[in-house]
Design a protein around this motif. Structure first.
Motif, mmCIF file in Angstrom:
data_model
loop_
_atom_site.group_PDB
_atom_site.id
_atom_site.type_symbol
_atom_site.label_atom_id
_atom_site.label_comp_id
_atom_site.label_asym_id
_atom_site.label_seq_id
_atom_site.Cartn_x
_atom_site.Cartn_y
_atom_site.Cartn_z
ATOM 1 N N GLU A 153 42.256 28.032 40.654
ATOM 2 C CA GLU A 153 42.562 28.828 39.478
ATOM 3 C C GLU A 153 44.038 29.226 39.490
ATOM 4 O O GLU A 153 44.689 29.242 40.533
ATOM 5 C CB GLU A 153 41.698 30.088 39.445
ATOM 6 N N GLY A 154 44.563 29.570 38.321
ATOM 7 C CA GLY A 154 45.948 30.003 38.229
ATOM 8 C C GLY A 154 46.219 31.237 39.057
ATOM 9 O O GLY A 154 47.341 31.458 39.528
ATOM 10 N N SER A 155 45.182 32.048 39.271
ATOM 11 C CA SER A 155 45.323 33.277 40.060
ATOM 12 C C SER A 155 45.402 33.005 41.556
ATOM 13 O O SER A 155 45.745 33.891 42.333
ATOM 14 C CB SER A 155 44.140 34.206 39.789
ATOM 15 N N GLY A 156 45.068 31.745 41.938
ATOM 16 C CA GLY A 156 45.100 31.386 43.360
ATOM 17 C C GLY A 156 43.728 31.284 43.982
ATOM 18 O O GLY A 156 43.599 30.819 45.119
ATOM 19 N N GLN A 157 42.678 31.707 43.282
ATOM 20 C CA GLN A 157 41.327 31.624 43.818
ATOM 21 C C GLN A 157 40.863 30.171 43.871
ATOM 22 O O GLN A 157 41.186 29.368 42.992
ATOM 23 C CB GLN A 157 40.364 32.438 42.970
#
Length: 277
Positions: A153-157
């Motif tokens: 994900e863009g959030s890093g998850q």
């Protein structure tokens, strides 16, 4: 795939060890080598004309291709247009421009002796077609839905998913941050993704931090994927970037080896009736 020692014949390219070249370039280089060799045996004006004709064909073919897609390239500016003309890595060639330019150039250089280049040209065409006729057909006809991927994900998850989660229709781009041609086309692909076109980025075997940092540098905050090798094997990937357009039914409609430019990508979506979501 057919392997002969360090040589491998695949659907997309000829592979010699770590060196990979797509079949159209193999055909062109082989044909050009045969043409100049046969013309060189004739010597004089015919040899000189052969080299000039080859150069004229290259320039005219690229110019014709760029002119055909001038509306898609209108915002690039003079400097970028010049780079697009000279950058042969992205492919794109207009034979309807190249052949007349070659014939005209040969005529101007060799004059009446130019007719003697007909035999070398026919020989080059015959030999150059051999790789295109003998390349193996693709054994991949549909998306390998159960193949495992890491979703980033863009959030890093991150999470483990199957290829089915990529969705269809979609443009599947298999790439790597260390691959120069991949980096060349990535801003274009992310631009199309931001416009709403279905594009799935699948990095090859790198860490989430490496992929996330690169995507952040080019300004893409959407979802991407990481392959640990299963996707490469399932899709028969031998080099990067490799792009496949998958239809709504999961069938592979087209595949392309090497970087795409704006004109090629626009045409690819248009002829398969894929539009932004």
């Amino acid at each position: 795939m057919i392997a002969i020692k360090d040589m491998m014949f695949t659907t997309d390219a000829l592979k010699l060890g770590s060196f990979v070249m797509d079949w159209y370039r193999v055909a062109f280089i082989l044909g050009a080598a045969v043409f100049t060799y046969l013309a060189g045996r004739r010597g004089g004006r015919q040899e000189q004309a052969a080299w000039w004709a080859l150069l004229a064909a290259l320039l005219a073919g690229r110019l014709g291709y760029l002119f055909s897609y001038r509306s898609d390239l209108s915002g690039l500016g003079t400097g970028n247009l010049l780079r697009a003309l000279l950058d042969l890595r992205t492919g794109g060639f207009a034979w309807t421009w190249a052949l007349p330019a070659a014939v005209l150039t040969a005529g101007l250089v060799a004059r009446r002796a130019a007719v003697g280049l007909l035999a070398p040209l026919l020989g080059a065409l015959a030999i150059g077609l051999v790789p295109l006729l003998l390349r193996p057909a693709s054994s991949v006809s549909e998306l390998p839905r159960e193949t495992l991927l890491m979703r980033l994900e863009g959030s890093g998850q991150t999470s483990q998913v199957t290829f089915a989660s990529v969705g269809t229709p979609t443009l599947v781009n298999v790439w790597a941050t260390w691959c120069p041609p991949c980096r060349l086309e990535m801003p274009l692909l992310t631009d199309f993704a931001r416009q709403g076109y279905p594009v799935a980025f699948i990095d090859s075997r790198e860490s989430p931090a490496t992929v996330r940092n690169f995507m952040s540098q080019i300004g893409f905050s959407g979802t991407s994927f990481i392959d640990r090798g299963e996707v490469e094997r399932a899709l028969g990937i031998v080099g990067f970037p490799t792009t496949l357009l998958v239809g709504a039914d999961g069938k592979v409609l087209e595949r392309h080896f090497g970087p795409l430019d704006r004109a090629q990508l626009t045409a690819l979506f248009a002829r398969n009736n894929v539009s932004p979501k």
